[in-house]
Scaffold this motif. Structure first.
Motif, PDB file in Angstrom:
ATOM      1  N   GLU A 410       0.846  -1.189   0.000  1.00  0.00           N
ATOM      2  CA  GLU A 410       0.000   0.000   0.000  1.00  0.00           C
ATOM      3  C   GLU A 410       0.882   1.240   0.000  1.00  0.00           C
ATOM      4  O   GLU A 410       0.850   2.062   0.912  1.00  0.00           O
ATOM      5  CB  GLU A 410      -0.930  -0.014   1.206  1.00  0.00           C
ATOM      6  CG  GLU A 410      -1.866  -1.224   1.223  1.00  0.00           C
ATOM      7  CD  GLU A 410      -2.762  -1.242   2.441  1.00  0.00           C
ATOM      8  OE1 GLU A 410      -2.707  -0.282   3.228  1.00  0.00           O
ATOM      9  OE2 GLU A 410      -3.523  -2.213   2.594  1.00  0.00           O
ATOM     10  N   ALA A 411       1.644   1.384  -1.031  1.00  0.00           N
ATOM     11  CA  ALA A 411       2.646   2.436  -1.081  1.00  0.00           C
ATOM     12  C   ALA A 411       2.074   3.734  -1.637  1.00  0.00           C
ATOM     13  O   ALA A 411       1.040   3.756  -2.308  1.00  0.00           O
ATOM     14  CB  ALA A 411       3.826   1.986  -1.939  1.00  0.00           C
ATOM     15  N   HIS A 412       2.783   4.814  -1.363  1.00  0.00           N
ATOM     16  CA  HIS A 412       2.499   6.112  -1.961  1.00  0.00           C
ATOM     17  C   HIS A 412       2.618   5.977  -3.485  1.00  0.00           C
ATOM     18  O   HIS A 412       3.448   5.217  -3.984  1.00  0.00           O
ATOM     19  CB  HIS A 412       3.513   7.129  -1.430  1.00  0.00           C
ATOM     20  CG  HIS A 412       3.276   8.538  -1.855  1.00  0.00           C
ATOM     21  ND1 HIS A 412       3.618   9.007  -3.109  1.00  0.00           N
ATOM     22  CD2 HIS A 412       2.725   9.598  -1.199  1.00  0.00           C
ATOM     23  CE1 HIS A 412       3.294  10.287  -3.196  1.00  0.00           C
ATOM     24  NE2 HIS A 412       2.758  10.671  -2.075  1.00  0.00           N
ATOM     25  N   THR A 415       6.091   5.782  -5.070  1.00  0.00           N
ATOM     26  CA  THR A 415       7.005   4.697  -4.727  1.00  0.00           C
ATOM     27  C   THR A 415       7.240   3.790  -5.935  1.00  0.00           C
ATOM     28  O   THR A 415       6.301   3.330  -6.573  1.00  0.00           O
ATOM     29  CB  THR A 415       6.450   3.863  -3.551  1.00  0.00           C
ATOM     30  OG1 THR A 415       6.224   4.729  -2.446  1.00  0.00           O
ATOM     31  CG2 THR A 415       7.437   2.780  -3.145  1.00  0.00           C
ATOM     32  N   PRO A 476       5.098  15.562  -2.006  1.00  0.00           N
ATOM     33  CA  PRO A 476       5.070  14.627  -0.886  1.00  0.00           C
ATOM     34  C   PRO A 476       5.799  15.227   0.307  1.00  0.00           C
ATOM     35  O   PRO A 476       6.546  16.199   0.167  1.00  0.00           O
ATOM     36  CB  PRO A 476       5.796  13.395  -1.437  1.00  0.00           C
ATOM     37  CG  PRO A 476       6.643  13.924  -2.552  1.00  0.00           C
ATOM     38  CD  PRO A 476       5.892  15.061  -3.143  1.00  0.00           C
ATOM     39  N   TRP A 489      10.677   4.829  -1.042  1.00  0.00           N
ATOM     40  CA  TRP A 489       9.627   5.029  -0.033  1.00  0.00           C
ATOM     41  C   TRP A 489       9.185   6.477  -0.106  1.00  0.00           C
ATOM     42  O   TRP A 489       9.996   7.368  -0.420  1.00  0.00           O
ATOM     43  CB  TRP A 489      10.163   4.705   1.354  1.00  0.00           C
ATOM     44  CG  TRP A 489       9.206   4.993   2.485  1.00  0.00           C
ATOM     45  CD1 TRP A 489       8.288   4.147   3.021  1.00  0.00           C
ATOM     46  CD2 TRP A 489       9.088   6.228   3.220  1.00  0.00           C
ATOM     47  NE1 TRP A 489       7.587   4.770   4.030  1.00  0.00           N
ATOM     48  CE2 TRP A 489       8.074   6.048   4.180  1.00  0.00           C
ATOM     49  CE3 TRP A 489       9.736   7.452   3.155  1.00  0.00           C
ATOM     50  CZ2 TRP A 489       7.691   7.040   5.071  1.00  0.00           C
ATOM     51  CZ3 TRP A 489       9.363   8.466   4.029  1.00  0.00           C
ATOM     52  CH2 TRP A 489       8.364   8.261   4.977  1.00  0.00           C
ATOM     53  N   ALA A 490       7.893   6.721   0.145  1.00  0.00           N
ATOM     54  CA  ALA A 490       7.388   8.093   0.121  1.00  0.00           C
ATOM     55  C   ALA A 490       6.246   8.226   1.105  1.00  0.00           C
ATOM     56  O   ALA A 490       5.588   7.244   1.472  1.00  0.00           O
ATOM     57  CB  ALA A 490       6.926   8.476  -1.288  1.00  0.00           C
ATOM     58  N   SER A 491       6.004   9.461   1.529  1.00  0.00           N
ATOM     59  CA  SER A 491       4.919   9.741   2.461  1.00  0.00           C
ATOM     60  C   SER A 491       4.233  11.039   2.063  1.00  0.00           C
ATOM     61  O   SER A 491       4.860  11.938   1.489  1.00  0.00           O
ATOM     62  CB  SER A 491       5.457   9.861   3.893  1.00  0.00           C
ATOM     63  OG  SER A 491       4.425  10.285   4.778  1.00  0.00           O
ATOM     64  N   ALA A 492       2.938  11.119   2.391  1.00  0.00           N
ATOM     65  CA  ALA A 492       2.186  12.356   2.213  1.00  0.00           C
ATOM     66  C   ALA A 492       1.741  12.921   3.558  1.00  0.00           C
ATOM     67  O   ALA A 492       0.984  13.895   3.611  1.00  0.00           O
ATOM     68  CB  ALA A 492       0.964  12.100   1.327  1.00  0.00           C
ATOM     69  N   SER A 493       2.205  12.314   4.659  1.00  0.00           N
ATOM     70  CA  SER A 493       1.783  12.732   5.994  1.00  0.00           C
ATOM     71  C   SER A 493       2.658  13.866   6.516  1.00  0.00           C
ATOM     72  O   SER A 493       3.889  13.749   6.488  1.00  0.00           O
ATOM     73  CB  SER A 493       1.872  11.553   6.964  1.00  0.00           C
ATOM     74  OG  SER A 493       1.112  10.451   6.504  1.00  0.00           O
ATOM     75  N   GLU A 500       4.106   4.203   9.820  1.00  0.00           N
ATOM     76  CA  GLU A 500       4.723   4.673   8.588  1.00  0.00           C
ATOM     77  C   GLU A 500       6.233   4.774   8.735  1.00  0.00           C
ATOM     78  O   GLU A 500       6.997   4.480   7.810  1.00  0.00           O
ATOM     79  CB  GLU A 500       4.127   6.026   8.194  1.00  0.00           C
ATOM     80  CG  GLU A 500       4.296   6.358   6.723  1.00  0.00           C
ATOM     81  CD  GLU A 500       3.448   7.526   6.293  1.00  0.00           C
ATOM     82  OE1 GLU A 500       3.355   7.744   5.067  1.00  0.00           O
ATOM     83  OE2 GLU A 500       2.873   8.230   7.157  1.00  0.00           O
TER      84      GLU A 500
END
Length: 525
Positions: A410-412, A415, A476, A489-493, A500
């Protein structure tokens, strides 16, 4: 004495790999069969993701002659000699860098020499044997034969790769024997060229846009006015009688007449050469059945070749092979590489090569002669009015649809894809993301609130640079970028939660080994 890596082949792909290894602290030896660089006209430029990749190494400015970053083509391109209206797209993935292959090789050689790479010209691999510790490479040179012991051997020695053959690696694929391509640098009447668009206006036929292959039911025609060179005029025909006579401008004029149905005056080119004047009969689309055999690896044309589809697919892919393999091979040599890292080279790059096979086969079908193909093209022309279709074909053409499996279900959305070139504000001032990747080290870009990732001791890694910055709101909030420019790896948080952060630690371990503090014990900056 054991050399870390021997690279067979000193063309663009071999030189690019040598630069990547050197940036990672590994000193390769490059063996090149030719005593002097080839002056034979080959590829005329680079297309797609590879242009952005070269920018990440600071090579785009050297090749383009401009300090401006790569700009996407936002107007017009082609697929199967049909127009792609890129103005339909908000963000075009098609980047083009028109520069001759010999200039690319020159720039890469200069960079390799700057980095201390040893290049031995006139030296050729003629034999190899592997054992548990190294590869023994038999080399022929002007001063006689000798042997090198190396931890690894990489074949960057072209479509007829000696390295591939000596390793017993198969090269399955398709040979096309119906097609004849004729090309020559030539001078056309100046008053036939539109000064505003560069288009060629052919009396009795119509307008042919520059650089865009033009297909008729009898064959193909293209006109490419490369900067600083006479125009390159090319035709493609099928089922032409074979001839051993030397290629001539008169032969090309006749081919143009058959394809377009009109006469086009073609005079000898002006200015210094070398100038193209060639005939190529047939072609091959082939992918090696494996890209590695023990301590031996293949990159570029040694691993994959494609019948002409435009855009120089072999060189575009080969340079990316080199950057993908370089950091992984260096990690293996330094020690501490995570399990399976080196195996991922073949997994990732062979899938990209097979994707290009699909591209090449589809375009070959669309440019073939005959009224049935014309009917197929009429259907495609209707489809190409649709924005989503144009976007998919533009991404396929640019290689921007390549997405590697980073092991996160369930990646960004970023990713596994090539990192975007973000505009960043850092404590040291504004900078582009591409400018932070010049060292070819892994990068954790922390755009979170209060830089929470950079402040987390459990995320400090000896092999990973950490940069805190600010960017546009749509960006991101964090990216872990591998040395080849792909997002691991990436995040939007704004403030990633513990779950995470644990996925980030997993990505660090998977690609760069055990997570350990920096050697100086300090927090990353």
């Amino acid at each position: 004495m054991i050399t870390d890596v021997v690279i067979a082949g000193g063309g663009p792909n071999g030189l690019m790999l040598a630069c990547e290894l050197s940036l990672a602290g590994v000193r390769p030896v490059v063996l090149e069969r030719l005593v002097e660089p080839s002056t034979e006209p080959k590829a005329n430029g680079l297309l797609g993701q590879v242009v952005k990749m070269l920018d990440q190494r600071g090579l785009h400015e050297r090749l383009s002659g401009s300090p401006e970053p790569p700009r996407p083509n936002s107007t017009y391109f082609m697929f199967g000699a049909m127009g792609l209206d890129l103005s339909l797209l908000e963000d075009s993935p098609v980047h083009a860098l028109p520069v001759p292959q010999r200039r690319i090789e020159q720039v890469l050689q200069e960079r390799a020499v700057e980095l201390g790479v040893e290049i031995r010209r006139g030296h050729e691999v003629v034999g190899l044997a592997q054992d548990d510790d190294a590869v023994t490479v038999e080399v022929a040179s002007p001063d006689g034969a000798y042997h090198l012991r190396a931890r690894h051997l990489v074949g960057a020695d072209g479509a007829h790769s000696t390295t591939r053959k000596l390793s017993g690696i198969g090269f399955p694929g398709i040979t096309y024997d119906r097609m004849t391509v004729r090309s020559a640098h030539a001078t056309v009447p100046a008053d036939w060229v539109d000064p505003s668009t560069g288009a060629l206006n052919l009396p009795g036929y119509g307008t042919v846009m520059p650089f865009m292959p033009h297909r008729t039911e009898r064959g193909g025609f293209s006109y490419a006015p490369m900067p600083g060179h006479p125009p390159l005029v090319s035709t493609t025909e099928w089922d032409q009688p074979a001839t051993d006579a030397p290629m001539s401008l008169e032969e090309l004029r006749g081919s143009v007449r058959r394809v377009l149905g009109v006469d086009v005056p073609l005079d000898p080119p002006s200015g210094a050469g070398p100038h193209a004047l060639r005939r190529l009969s047939g072609g091959n689309t082939r992918v090696a059945d494996r890209f590695a055999d023990g301590r031996v690896f293949l990159i570029g044309d040694a691993a994959h070749v494609y019948a002409a589809t435009g855009g120089g697919p072999g060189l575009n892919l080969g340079l990316q092979d080199a950057v993908n393999l370089g950091w992984k091979l260096a990690a293996e040599i330094r020690g501490g590489a995570p399990s399976g890292l080196l195996d991922s080279y073949e997994t990732e790059r062979r899938s990209a090569a097979l994707r290009m096979v699909l591209n090449a086969q589809a375009q070959a079908a669309l440019i073939a002669p005959g009224s049935d193909v014309t009917g197929l093209r009429e259907v495609f022309t209707e489809l190409l009015r649709d924005r989503s279709t144009v976007h998919r074909l533009a991404e396929l053409t640019a290689g921007a649809d390549v997405r590697y499996d980073m092991g996160e279900p369930e990646a960004h959305p970023l990713t596994g894809r090539f990192a975007p070139d973000l505009d960043l504000g850092t404590p040291a001032g504004p900078v582009r993301l591409a400018e932070l990747t010049r060292t070819a080290r892994p990068l954790l870009l922390d755009l979170t609130e209060e830089a929470v990732l950079a402040a987390t001791p459990a995320l400090r890694h000896d092999q990973v640079d950490v940069v805190t910055a600010r960017s546009q709101p749509s960006a991101p909030t964090a990216l872990l970028i591998r040395p080849d420019g792909y997002v691991a790896w990436a995040s939007a948080s704004p403030r990633p939660d513990p779950k995470e952060i644990e996925t980030l630690r997993t990505a660090l371990r998977r690609w760069f080994g055990a997570v350990e503090p920096a050697r100086d014990g300090s927090a990353p900056v």
